[in-house]
Design a protein around this motif. Structure first.
Motif, PDB file in Angstrom:
ATOM      1  N   THR A  94       0.829  -1.211   0.000  1.00 20.91           N
ATOM      2  CA  THR A  94       0.000   0.000   0.000  1.00 20.91           C
ATOM      3  C   THR A  94       0.855   1.248   0.000  1.00 20.91           C
ATOM      4  OG1 THR A  94      -0.225  -0.035   2.396  1.00 20.91           O
ATOM      5  CG2 THR A  94      -1.990  -1.068   1.124  1.00 20.91           C
ATOM      6  N   VAL A  95       1.981   1.225   0.653  1.00 24.86           N
ATOM      7  CA  VAL A  95       2.857   2.396   0.691  1.00 24.86           C
ATOM      8  C   VAL A  95       3.436   2.697  -0.686  1.00 24.86           C
ATOM      9  CG1 VAL A  95       5.104   3.203   1.537  1.00 24.86           C
ATOM     10  CG2 VAL A  95       3.461   2.259   3.132  1.00 24.86           C
ATOM     11  N   THR A  96       3.751   1.655  -1.442  1.00 24.06           N
ATOM     12  CA  THR A  96       4.429   1.869  -2.719  1.00 24.06           C
ATOM     13  C   THR A  96       3.489   1.971  -3.905  1.00 24.06           C
ATOM     14  OG1 THR A  96       4.762  -0.490  -3.026  1.00 24.06           O
ATOM     15  CG2 THR A  96       6.526   0.735  -1.923  1.00 24.06           C
ATOM     16  N   THR A  97       2.195   1.829  -3.692  1.00 21.75           N
ATOM     17  CA  THR A  97       1.266   1.905  -4.813  1.00 21.75           C
ATOM     18  C   THR A  97       0.243   3.013  -4.591  1.00 21.75           C
ATOM     19  OG1 THR A  97      -0.109   0.186  -3.832  1.00 21.75           O
ATOM     20  CG2 THR A  97       1.517  -0.512  -5.480  1.00 21.75           C
ATOM     21  N   LEU A  98       0.711   4.169  -4.263  1.00 22.37           N
ATOM     22  CA  LEU A  98      -0.147   5.326  -4.077  1.00 22.37           C
ATOM     23  C   LEU A  98      -0.838   5.649  -5.393  1.00 22.37           C
ATOM     24  CD1 LEU A  98      -0.807   7.768  -2.155  1.00 22.37           C
ATOM     25  CD2 LEU A  98       1.052   8.942  -3.308  1.00 22.37           C
ATOM     26  N   ASP A 157       1.270  16.823  -8.525  1.00 22.53           N
ATOM     27  CA  ASP A 157       2.490  16.014  -8.446  1.00 22.53           C
ATOM     28  C   ASP A 157       2.190  14.539  -8.204  1.00 22.53           C
ATOM     29  OD1 ASP A 157       4.122  18.297  -8.759  1.00 22.53           O
ATOM     30  OD2 ASP A 157       3.850  18.761  -6.632  1.00 22.53           O
ATOM     31  N   GLU A 158       0.973  14.122  -8.504  1.00 22.07           N
ATOM     32  CA  GLU A 158       0.548  12.759  -8.237  1.00 22.07           C
ATOM     33  C   GLU A 158       1.394  11.721  -8.968  1.00 22.07           C
ATOM     34  OE1 GLU A 158      -1.469  15.203  -9.332  1.00 22.07           O
ATOM     35  OE2 GLU A 158      -2.946  15.515  -7.758  1.00 22.07           O
ATOM     36  N   LYS A 159       1.721  11.994 -10.227  1.00 24.21           N
ATOM     37  CA  LYS A 159       2.521  11.030 -10.993  1.00 24.21           C
ATOM     38  C   LYS A 159       3.900  10.854 -10.380  1.00 24.21           C
ATOM     39  CE  LYS A 159       0.524  11.144 -15.591  1.00 24.21           C
ATOM     40  NZ  LYS A 159       0.803  11.386 -17.011  1.00 24.21           N
ATOM     41  N   LEU A 160       4.519  11.953  -9.971  1.00 30.90           N
ATOM     42  CA  LEU A 160       5.828  11.872  -9.326  1.00 30.90           C
ATOM     43  C   LEU A 160       5.748  10.975  -8.100  1.00 30.90           C
ATOM     44  CD1 LEU A 160       8.763  12.774  -8.627  1.00 30.90           C
ATOM     45  CD2 LEU A 160       7.755  14.769  -7.542  1.00 30.90           C
ATOM     46  N   LEU A 161       4.763  11.201  -7.249  1.00 25.80           N
ATOM     47  CA  LEU A 161       4.634  10.423  -6.018  1.00 25.80           C
ATOM     48  C   LEU A 161       4.345   8.956  -6.294  1.00 25.80           C
ATOM     49  CD1 LEU A 161       2.507  12.902  -3.895  1.00 25.80           C
ATOM     50  CD2 LEU A 161       4.987  12.592  -3.848  1.00 25.80           C
ATOM     51  N   SER A 162       3.444   8.687  -7.219  1.00 26.28           N
ATOM     52  CA  SER A 162       3.059   7.294  -7.440  1.00 26.28           C
ATOM     53  C   SER A 162       4.076   6.521  -8.270  1.00 26.28           C
ATOM     54  CB  SER A 162       1.676   7.216  -8.081  1.00 26.28           C
ATOM     55  OG  SER A 162       1.685   7.787  -9.363  1.00 26.28           O
ATOM     56  N   LEU A 163       4.603   7.144  -9.322  1.00 28.79           N
ATOM     57  CA  LEU A 163       5.522   6.408 -10.201  1.00 28.79           C
ATOM     58  C   LEU A 163       6.928   6.288  -9.627  1.00 28.79           C
ATOM     59  CD1 LEU A 163       4.361   7.780 -13.671  1.00 28.79           C
ATOM     60  CD2 LEU A 163       3.831   5.560 -12.625  1.00 28.79           C
ATOM     61  N   GLY A 209       7.413   6.071  -6.244  1.00 22.72           N
ATOM     62  CA  GLY A 209       7.262   5.532  -4.893  1.00 22.72           C
ATOM     63  C   GLY A 209       8.177   4.368  -4.575  1.00 22.72           C
ATOM     64  N   GLU A 210       8.232   3.390  -5.450  1.00 22.33           N
ATOM     65  CA  GLU A 210       9.052   2.209  -5.156  1.00 22.33           C
ATOM     66  C   GLU A 210      10.529   2.555  -5.066  1.00 22.33           C
ATOM     67  OE1 GLU A 210       8.337  -1.397  -7.218  1.00 22.33           O
ATOM     68  OE2 GLU A 210       6.169  -1.099  -7.211  1.00 22.33           O
ATOM     69  N   TYR A 211      10.984   3.474  -5.885  1.00 18.59           N
ATOM     70  CA  TYR A 211      12.383   3.903  -5.796  1.00 18.59           C
ATOM     71  C   TYR A 211      12.608   4.710  -4.519  1.00 18.59           C
ATOM     72  CZ  TYR A 211      16.592   6.635  -6.589  1.00 18.59           C
ATOM     73  OH  TYR A 211      17.817   7.242  -6.430  1.00 18.59           O
ATOM     74  N   ASN A 234       7.006   7.401   3.629  1.00 20.46           N
ATOM     75  CA  ASN A 234       8.228   6.619   3.890  1.00 20.46           C
ATOM     76  C   ASN A 234       9.293   6.796   2.820  1.00 20.46           C
ATOM     77  OD1 ASN A 234       7.272   5.538   6.348  1.00 20.46           O
ATOM     78  ND2 ASN A 234       6.137   3.979   5.231  1.00 20.46           N
ATOM     79  N   PHE A 235       9.296   7.935   2.160  1.00 20.68           N
ATOM     80  CA  PHE A 235      10.325   8.219   1.169  1.00 20.68           C
ATOM     81  C   PHE A 235      11.637   8.506   1.896  1.00 20.68           C
ATOM     82  CE2 PHE A 235       7.251  10.123  -2.237  1.00 20.68           C
ATOM     83  CZ  PHE A 235       6.707   8.863  -2.445  1.00 20.68           C
ATOM     84  N   HIS A 236      12.712   7.988   1.374  1.00 24.57           N
ATOM     85  CA  HIS A 236      14.039   8.268   1.922  1.00 24.57           C
ATOM     86  C   HIS A 236      14.474   9.641   1.414  1.00 24.57           C
ATOM     87  CE1 HIS A 236      15.164   4.211   3.514  1.00 24.57           C
ATOM     88  NE2 HIS A 236      14.071   3.928   2.820  1.00 24.57           N
ATOM     89  N   GLN A 237      14.818  10.517   2.328  1.00 25.47           N
ATOM     90  CA  GLN A 237      15.180  11.889   1.953  1.00 25.47           C
ATOM     91  C   GLN A 237      16.388  11.924   1.027  1.00 25.47           C
ATOM     92  OE1 GLN A 237      15.320  13.606   5.926  1.00 25.47           O
ATOM     93  NE2 GLN A 237      13.446  14.734   5.464  1.00 25.47           N
ATOM     94  N   ASP A 238      17.357  11.043   1.245  1.00 24.41           N
ATOM     95  CA  ASP A 238      18.532  11.033   0.378  1.00 24.41           C
ATOM     96  C   ASP A 238      18.151  10.663  -1.058  1.00 24.41           C
ATOM     97  OD1 ASP A 238      17.971   8.416   1.374  1.00 24.41           O
ATOM     98  OD2 ASP A 238      19.983   7.741   0.840  1.00 24.41           O
TER      99      ASP A 238
END
Length: 120
Positions: free
Chosen positions: A19-23, A35-41, A43-45, A92-96
């Motif tokens: 669920t976290v990676t498939t926004l 910015d929805e595409k940025l967040l969803s596409l 996410g896994e990275y 849960n995105f890594h800031q780096d």
């Protein structure tokens, strides 16, 4: 009995990770309007599930950053930075990874991604 608890916990962790990676676009926070595409596409990275961003992620990031930089008086940059600074940790995105995303995707920015993500 113990095996069922472990299996239940593993299933919970897997479902949470999914669920976290498939926004989806409809789930994007209001602070990230556009910015929805940025967040969803990406996410896994950005949650560290994939070693490299996909081409779809890089295209979405490029579009989002270009759109942000095109809005007069820096408002678009402030908006995308606010989105990433506020919602990145919630997703849960890594800031780096957020900071390095433009470089990894070969996107030239007119602003510091370090300041964008971490603030002043």
């Amino acid at each position: 009995m113990g095996e069922k608890k472990v299996l239940g916990f593993v299933m919970f962790v897997m479902a949470y990770g999914f669920t976290v990676t498939t926004l989806s676009y409809s789930q994007a926070p209001a602070t990230c309007n556009g910015d929805e595409k940025l967040l969803s596409l990406c996410g896994e990275y950005l949650v560290n599930n994939k070693p490299n961003p996909s081409s779809d992620c890089c295209n979405a990031a490029s579009d989002a950053f270009k759109r942000a930089m095109a809005i007069p008086h820096g408002q678009g940059i402030r908006d995308i930075c606010n989105c990433l600074r506020v919602e990145g940790p919630n997703l849960n995105f890594h800031q780096d990874r957020l900071v390095s995303l433009p470089d990894v995707c070969h996107i030239k920015l007119s602003f510091s991604m370090q300041l964008c993500v971490f603030g002043s």
